[in-house]
Design a protein around this motif. Sequence first.
Motif, short mmCIF file in Angstrom:
data_model
loop_
_atom_site.label_atom_id
_atom_site.label_comp_id
_atom_site.label_asym_id
_atom_site.label_seq_id
_atom_site.Cartn_x
_atom_site.Cartn_y
_atom_site.Cartn_z
N MET A 1 -5.15 -11.65 -10.63
CA MET A 1 -4.82 -10.47 -9.69
C MET A 1 -3.07 -10.45 -10.19
SD MET A 1 -4.00 -10.59 -5.44
CE MET A 1 -5.73 -10.60 -5.32
N ASN A 2 -2.75 -9.21 -10.26
CA ASN A 2 -1.33 -9.01 -10.64
C ASN A 2 -0.30 -8.90 -9.53
OD1 ASN A 2 -1.17 -6.16 -9.96
ND2 ASN A 2 -2.17 -5.77 -11.74
N VAL A 3 0.95 -8.88 -9.72
CA VAL A 3 1.90 -8.76 -8.53
C VAL A 3 1.69 -7.66 -7.62
CG1 VAL A 3 4.47 -8.55 -8.10
CG2 VAL A 3 3.63 -10.26 -9.68
N SER A 4 1.48 -6.31 -8.32
CA SER A 4 1.20 -5.39 -7.40
C SER A 4 0.06 -5.30 -6.63
CB SER A 4 1.38 -3.96 -8.46
OG SER A 4 0.32 -4.03 -9.33
N ASP A 5 -0.82 -5.77 -7.06
CA ASP A 5 -2.17 -5.85 -6.39
C ASP A 5 -2.15 -6.87 -5.25
OD1 ASP A 5 -3.72 -4.23 -8.20
OD2 ASP A 5 -4.53 -5.91 -9.24
N ALA A 6 -1.18 -7.99 -5.37
CA ALA A 6 -0.97 -8.92 -4.19
C ALA A 6 -0.31 -8.25 -3.49
CB ALA A 6 -0.41 -10.29 -4.88
N VAL A 7 0.78 -7.72 -3.43
CA VAL A 7 1.75 -6.86 -2.92
C VAL A 7 0.86 -5.87 -2.09
CG1 VAL A 7 3.93 -5.33 -2.59
CG2 VAL A 7 4.04 -7.32 -4.05
N GLY A 8 0.18 -4.97 -2.73
CA GLY A 8 -0.58 -3.92 -2.17
C GLY A 8 -1.37 -4.62 -0.86
N ARG A 10 -1.37 -7.36 0.52
CA ARG A 10 -0.36 -7.75 1.72
C ARG A 10 0.14 -6.75 2.75
NH1 ARG A 10 3.59 -11.95 -1.22
NH2 ARG A 10 4.55 -11.98 0.75
N VAL A 11 0.78 -5.68 2.06
CA VAL A 11 1.10 -4.60 3.06
C VAL A 11 0.01 -4.03 3.76
CG1 VAL A 11 2.16 -2.29 2.75
CG2 VAL A 11 3.27 -4.13 1.27
N LEU A 12 -1.16 -3.81 2.91
CA LEU A 12 -2.23 -3.00 3.51
C LEU A 12 -2.60 -3.94 4.82
CD1 LEU A 12 -4.48 -1.47 0.39
CD2 LEU A 12 -2.95 -0.14 2.33
N ALA A 13 -2.84 -4.93 4.64
CA ALA A 13 -3.37 -5.91 5.72
C ALA A 13 -2.18 -6.00 6.76
CB ALA A 13 -3.40 -7.33 5.23
N VAL A 22 -9.18 -0.60 10.98
CA VAL A 22 -9.77 -1.67 9.99
C VAL A 22 -9.47 -1.27 8.65
CG1 VAL A 22 -12.26 -2.14 9.15
CG2 VAL A 22 -12.01 -1.77 11.39
N GLU A 23 -9.20 -0.21 8.17
CA GLU A 23 -8.93 0.16 6.76
C GLU A 23 -7.74 1.07 6.91
OE1 GLU A 23 -11.17 1.71 2.88
OE2 GLU A 23 -12.09 0.78 4.33
N ILE A 24 -6.93 1.17 5.97
CA ILE A 24 -5.70 1.96 5.69
C ILE A 24 -6.08 2.72 4.31
CG2 ILE A 24 -3.44 2.17 5.29
CD1 ILE A 24 -3.79 1.63 8.26
N ASP A 25 -6.07 4.26 4.35
CA ASP A 25 -6.13 4.85 3.17
C ASP A 25 -4.75 4.93 2.45
OD1 ASP A 25 -7.63 6.88 1.21
OD2 ASP A 25 -5.78 7.96 1.92
N MET A 26 -4.58 4.87 1.28
CA MET A 26 -3.27 4.79 0.72
C MET A 26 -2.52 5.91 0.75
SD MET A 26 -2.78 1.88 -0.96
CE MET A 26 -2.00 2.10 -2.61
N ASP A 27 -3.23 7.14 1.06
CA ASP A 27 -2.31 8.64 0.96
C ASP A 27 -2.51 9.21 2.41
OD1 ASP A 27 -1.87 8.29 -2.08
OD2 ASP A 27 -3.93 8.23 -2.33
N THR A 28 -3.25 8.48 3.22
CA THR A 28 -3.15 9.24 4.76
C THR A 28 -1.84 8.85 5.46
OG1 THR A 28 -5.53 8.92 4.84
CG2 THR A 28 -4.04 9.10 6.97
N PRO A 29 -1.09 9.78 5.92
CA PRO A 29 0.26 9.55 6.52
C PRO A 29 -0.26 8.60 7.50
CG PRO A 29 -0.31 12.09 6.36
CD PRO A 29 -1.47 11.21 5.93
N LEU A 30 0.92 7.80 7.75
CA LEU A 30 0.75 6.64 8.69
C LEU A 30 0.94 7.07 10.05
CD1 LEU A 30 3.13 4.07 6.81
CD2 LEU A 30 0.74 4.07 6.91
N GLU A 68 3.57 4.83 -0.54
CA GLU A 68 5.11 4.81 -0.58
C GLU A 68 5.62 3.50 -0.16
OE1 GLU A 68 5.39 9.62 0.00
OE2 GLU A 68 5.75 8.41 1.71
N VAL A 69 4.92 3.14 0.90
CA VAL A 69 5.59 1.66 1.33
C VAL A 69 5.56 0.44 0.25
CG1 VAL A 69 5.16 -0.39 2.87
CG2 VAL A 69 4.95 2.13 3.78
N ILE A 70 4.25 0.59 -0.40
CA ILE A 70 3.84 -0.44 -1.20
C ILE A 70 4.76 -0.14 -2.69
CG2 ILE A 70 2.17 -0.98 -3.06
CD1 ILE A 70 0.36 -0.62 -0.81
N ALA A 71 5.03 0.94 -3.07
CA ALA A 71 5.90 1.36 -4.25
C ALA A 71 7.28 0.93 -3.90
CB ALA A 71 6.03 3.07 -4.31
N CYS A 72 7.93 1.09 -2.76
CA CYS A 72 9.32 0.54 -2.19
C CYS A 72 9.27 -0.97 -2.20
CB CYS A 72 9.47 1.15 -0.72
SG CYS A 72 11.10 0.53 -0.12
N VAL A 73 8.30 -1.72 -1.85
CA VAL A 73 8.31 -3.11 -1.55
C VAL A 73 8.24 -3.56 -3.23
CG1 VAL A 73 7.00 -5.09 -1.14
CG2 VAL A 73 7.39 -3.28 0.51
#
Length: 89
Positions: A1-8, A10-13, A22-30, A68-73
């Motif tokens: 697993m690379n850094v971006s996968d691990a960060v993603g 953790r952020v999604l969780a 239960v699940e967050i879609d990457m592109d659905t507005p929060l 966007e959150v994941i990209a920022c982190v």
Amino acid sequence: MNVSDAVGERVLAMFSRGLHVVEIDMDTPLLDYGLDSVRSVELVIELEREFDIAITDEEAAQLHTAREVIACVLAKTAHDRRAGAGARA
């Protein structure tokens, strides 16, 4: 697993727990998950603690999706890693 996968993951969780979904879609507005201003501040603080980064109010206001959150982190943690490497050189 690379850094971006691990960060993603953790952020999604974190957002899944924080928004009680239960699940967050990457592109659905929060906002579509019920994110309000109070919970937004709480999640930003949690992100800052979890990843040892600082997110300004202006930056936080521009983060509308999990992607966007994941990209920022990732950008902030990569910057910190580069700055740390430069300090040791």
